[in-house]
Structure formats: C-alpha cells, structure tokens
Design an enzyme around this catalytic site. Sequence first.
Site, PDB file in Angstrom:
ATOM      1  N   HIS A 103     -57.418 -74.731 -38.434  1.00 12.77           N
ATOM      2  CA  HIS A 103     -55.981 -74.975 -38.254  1.00 12.77           C
ATOM      3  C   HIS A 103     -55.660 -75.143 -36.768  1.00 12.77           C
ATOM      4  O   HIS A 103     -56.429 -74.728 -35.918  1.00 12.77           O
ATOM      5  CB  HIS A 103     -55.156 -73.805 -38.810  1.00 12.77           C
ATOM      6  CG  HIS A 103     -55.266 -73.678 -40.294  1.00 12.77           C
ATOM      7  ND1 HIS A 103     -54.671 -74.564 -41.163  1.00 12.77           N
ATOM      8  CD2 HIS A 103     -55.923 -72.782 -41.062  1.00 12.77           C
ATOM      9  CE1 HIS A 103     -54.939 -74.213 -42.418  1.00 12.77           C
ATOM     10  NE2 HIS A 103     -55.701 -73.129 -42.377  1.00 12.77           N
ATOM     11  N   LYS A 128     -57.758 -89.082 -38.978  1.00 13.05           N
ATOM     12  CA  LYS A 128     -56.320 -89.362 -38.942  1.00 13.05           C
ATOM     13  C   LYS A 128     -55.566 -88.039 -38.943  1.00 13.05           C
ATOM     14  O   LYS A 128     -55.795 -87.186 -39.790  1.00 13.05           O
ATOM     15  CB  LYS A 128     -55.885 -90.185 -40.159  1.00 13.05           C
ATOM     16  CG  LYS A 128     -56.186 -91.666 -40.089  1.00 13.05           C
ATOM     17  CD  LYS A 128     -55.239 -92.427 -39.155  1.00 13.05           C
ATOM     18  CE  LYS A 128     -53.814 -92.460 -39.673  1.00 13.05           C
ATOM     19  NZ  LYS A 128     -53.649 -93.292 -40.871  1.00 13.05           N
ATOM     20  N   HIS A 129     -54.658 -87.885 -37.990  1.00  7.58           N
ATOM     21  CA  HIS A 129     -53.798 -86.697 -37.938  1.00  7.58           C
ATOM     22  C   HIS A 129     -54.604 -85.402 -37.977  1.00  7.58           C
ATOM     23  O   HIS A 129     -54.306 -84.469 -38.715  1.00  7.58           O
ATOM     24  CB  HIS A 129     -52.756 -86.740 -39.053  1.00  7.58           C
ATOM     25  CG  HIS A 129     -51.868 -87.937 -38.973  1.00  7.58           C
ATOM     26  ND1 HIS A 129     -51.047 -88.178 -37.890  1.00  7.58           N
ATOM     27  CD2 HIS A 129     -51.680 -88.983 -39.816  1.00  7.58           C
ATOM     28  CE1 HIS A 129     -50.392 -89.311 -38.071  1.00  7.58           C
ATOM     29  NE2 HIS A 129     -50.772 -89.824 -39.227  1.00  7.58           N
ATOM     30  N   ASN A 152     -58.466 -78.505 -47.861  1.00  6.33           N
ATOM     31  CA  ASN A 152     -59.476 -77.511 -48.038  1.00  6.33           C
ATOM     32  C   ASN A 152     -60.632 -77.902 -48.972  1.00  6.33           C
ATOM     33  O   ASN A 152     -61.487 -77.076 -49.209  1.00  6.33           O
ATOM     34  CB  ASN A 152     -58.878 -76.195 -48.534  1.00  6.33           C
ATOM     35  CG  ASN A 152     -57.921 -76.344 -49.718  1.00  6.33           C
ATOM     36  OD1 ASN A 152     -58.001 -77.304 -50.470  1.00  6.33           O
ATOM     37  ND2 ASN A 152     -57.013 -75.414 -49.862  1.00  6.33           N
TER      38      ASN A 152
END
Length: 389
Positions: free
Chosen positions: A389, A66-67, A229
Amino acid sequence: MTELELKYGCNPNQKPARIFMQEGELPLQVLNGRPGYINFMDALNSWQLVQELKQATGLPAAASFKHVSPAGAAVGSELTDLERKIYFAEGMDLSPIASAYVRARGADRLSSYGDWCALSDACDEQTARYLALEVSDGIIAPGYTDKALEILRTKRKGGYNVIQIDPSYVPAEIEHRQIFGIWFEQGHNSLKIDAAMLSNLVTANKDLPEAAKRDLLVSLITLKYTQSNSVYAKGGQTIGVGAGQQSRIHCTRLAGNKADNWYLRQHPKVLGLSFVPGIRRPDRDNAIDLYISDEYEDVLAEGVWQTRFKVKPAVFTREEKRAWLNQLTDVTLGSDAFFPFSDNIERAHKSGVKYIAQPGGSVRDDAVIECCDKYDMAMVFTGIRLFHH
C-alpha cells in the site's frame, strides 16, 4: 544529482513536487521527457517487480503498470502464432525481453492503455519498435541500445518518458513516508520470493509441476507490488490482476473475469472479427472487449457495431463463451492474504485454476482446503503475507 524537480505531484494543484535522496545521488537518470510524480511511483515499483521476477526465474521480465499497480507482468519466452495474433505482434521480430513486454501488455490490453513499461534487461530495438505502436507514458530499464533510444525519443512528439536506473542500486533497510504530516517508518520489504516458498502443499493433490511453480512465482512477485489482492497467471505471465478491492471475493472475481477475457480473445469467433479499415490499436482493443462482453447485443440493437466492424459479427452467446472457458486449464492463482471463505475457490475453479498459493491462517482453512480437494487443486500455504500500500 540528489534531487529532481517535478512538474507537479499526483494532481496539478499539488506543488511543489520533487524526488530526492537525503544521502548520496539518485540511482537513475531521465534520458528523455519529463516524468511526473505518478510516473516515478509506477517506475520504481515496476522496476522492483521485474528485477525480482528475473532473479526468481532466471528469465528476462517485463511489467505494464498503471496507477501504481501492475496491469500485467511476464517473463520472456517465444510467442506462439496465436499469441502473436491476440497481442498484435504478428510478423514482428521479438527478442526475449521484447516478448516479455508483449506478454505483459497483452495480459490486459485495456488496462495497459497509457501504461508505464518496466524491463529487467536493456531495452533493445525490437522492444522499442513494439512500444512505438502502443499508447504508453514511459519506460524504465537498466539500459538502452542506441537504436532503441532513437526510436523512443520520437514517441509522443519527442516527449516520451525514458528513465535509466542503476541495476546495482540497493535501497536503505529502513524506509519512510509521510501521510497528513505524520511520518511512517518501516523496514524495506526485501522478502525474497522463490521456489522454496512453495513446499508446504496442504491439499490432497501434492503435484506441483515446474511450469506451475514458475507461474506461482509470477503471481506472488506481481502481488508483492499490487495494491490488493489476487493474481491469475499461466504460461509465464499474468492473465488477470485484481487490484484495489476491499473484498477478497470481489477481487477474485475481478481478476478471474480478466483471465476469462484473456482466454476469450483466443476464440475463433474473436480471431475472425473483421474491423473497419484503419482502426487504431486501442479502438480494436475496445471493440474486442465489447464483443466478448454481455453488452454486445445492445450494441447490435443500436447499430453502433458499424463504427467498429466491417462485417456485422454474430452474437457470441453466453453458452458459447462458457463452453470455451471450460477448456481453460492449469491456471495458477496467488493471493496476498488468506482466503476467508471457500467462495474464492469456487470462483477460481470457473477460470481453470489448478494451482494456488496463499499465506494460510484463516479460521476456515479446513473449508478452503476441502473445496480445493473437491476440484483436485493443489494449494500451497506460503506463511507469508504480501500486502502493498
């Protein structure tokens, strides 16, 4: 096909949008639906995760995304009767790849609502039948049986997104992206995560059982595709993923709270809940999450419980929850960067963490190791950071 036009980008106002190859053909094809920009971001990140997880463990693997971060990831092994109950898979015929997805989705069913499914192996009928019961946006896999594809094409009124990827595809060594009109370039993160990375035990406890090694590999490979993280894992699956947090302790708490919820779902009080007739699976998930939260007493006072439960459940007290969580043991924890303070270890201990893998390199490593020794934890320094990222 060298490019595929998309409906829009991250948001409807971001047009035009497409995916494309500067050289060669796209290593995938859309078999059903019309995947969007975020769908493809989820699909391509999740595919890498499950492919690497299978390579590292030799077991079929699945992820629920998700996302652009995993809500859950798991390898395939037979589910116990208890796991079938808490994952809503009772009485279902489950293959190893189906079991992997049931576990991945079951790690955090609230976050997996409307997920993207990724499978390391071909999607079979058993997996498709389970997916048909869940709210999901799409799936990526290296192949599909005819029956599986037939089932998936009926989902979401025929609009369910189905992507097939070439499992032999290897990306270019150098990758590029653009932010605010400026190009970035870096080497593709082809780091191989395997058991050899778990050899540097820095704590007094040097015992690292095979099951713990497997679970640490699950957590580390999941971390490689998580936007910061911490990941808790147990039994070949993640049980708490903390993503998108700027503070490491907040992430450790978030992932730990999710791990706690995963275990609280197994409490006899939760297993004995009686729901209103015809309640949908997502509504049942929400009801369970509310029941094990500290907000349930407010729901009782407001009488809202009647919309969810057939019989008013007794309050699940904090004392009962803590007593139950004290039985959770042998959990693993992976971190994508070093722990700067021992407060992360203190929080991990509350969720039954016994084994930890992190890069090391903090000026306070000694304090972190000392805290692990206090709880007889085994901790590995991998020397490898896993930012994504």
